[in-house]
Design an enzyme around this catalytic site. Sequence first.
Site, PDB file in Angstrom:
ATOM      1  N   LYS A 124      -7.526   0.650  -6.824  1.00 53.80           N
ATOM      2  CA  LYS A 124      -6.439   1.710  -6.399  1.00 53.80           C
ATOM      3  C   LYS A 124      -7.364   2.946  -6.378  1.00 53.80           C
ATOM      4  O   LYS A 124      -8.234   3.295  -7.169  1.00 53.80           O
ATOM      5  CB  LYS A 124      -5.503   1.745  -7.432  1.00 53.80           C
ATOM      6  N   LYS A 180       0.620  -1.384  -0.001  1.00 50.47           N
ATOM      7  CA  LYS A 180      -0.014  -0.047  -0.037  1.00 50.47           C
ATOM      8  C   LYS A 180       0.881   1.276  -0.016  1.00 50.47           C
ATOM      9  O   LYS A 180       0.411   2.342   0.361  1.00 50.47           O
ATOM     10  CB  LYS A 180      -0.725   0.011   1.217  1.00 50.47           C
TER      11      LYS A 180
END
Length: 326
Positions: A289, A83
């Site tokens: 995303k 991440k």
Amino acid sequence: AITLTLAPHSAIIKGNIADMAPPSEDCIAPLLVQVLKASGWRQEGNGSDALGSGHPAPETNSSGKEWTAARRLPQALIIGVKKGGTRALLEFLRLHPDIRALGSEPHFFDRHYARGLDWYRSMMPKALDGQIVMEKTPRYFVTVDTPARVHAMSQDVKLIVVVRDPVTRAISDYTQIISKTPGIPSFESLAFKNRTTGQIDSLWSPLWIGLYAQHMERWLAWFPRNQIHLVSGERLISDPAGELGKVQDFLGLQRIVTDKHFYFNKTKGFPCLKKPEGSSKPHCLGKTKGRTHVSIDPEVIRKLRDFYKPHNQRFYQLAGQNFGWH
């Protein structure tokens, strides 16, 4: 096999090659076709579409070199962090004609090490001599055994780590977890061993990954600092071309991926690639995303920032740069 001869007058290729779409996962042929058109390479042999899997051919005459594609172990790895922006970095780097990158995460050094280096090599895309083979598996950065295993493969491998404000990273991590596992306890309840006393559970994975100094020290026990390049996840969003320029320098490549390749997608909140040649639309990362983060109690965020402050300061010392996380 296709054998290609590079004539001396086309040894330096510039211009529209930088705008080529990245090649497909396991076939370098589309790249070569565009190179043939752009630079005057000439094809010899039987004209087959399949590329040889042997070693690059030696120089055969004074007019140029013959090349064949081969699967090789990677010379560069994006080792973390989850991440942080590793997928974006990989997709941006794949625009470069001298980079051949595996799209999926092989997890060789953390999960599949027992399969051996031959298996790992078989996973890699075919590449020409001079091209850099790379892959990304963000779990490598935090897995205890991985630095020694990578070192056993190559002492010279170049390592790239994308880092991001550990509090923001943890919230992003939790947002991904809850999207896959609805009904898990709240972020606040998982982040603390004891909410009343404010004791942080530093072993909870989303928080533990953000202890960058602890993980970095383990890598520095095996590799010199100049073999590890740190990318700011924040600047990868605000200035993708600037961060990509530094990565290309680190890899010893010409700065071919530049600001002309990007535009900022206001809806997603991060950069996307402009329309590649032969495509009808721009390329953005997948719908997973740029998710909207779950809302977290501001007091919890404050306590987490206090918790990470000494860890961040230690990391800045190891990195030789201040990432400005407050």
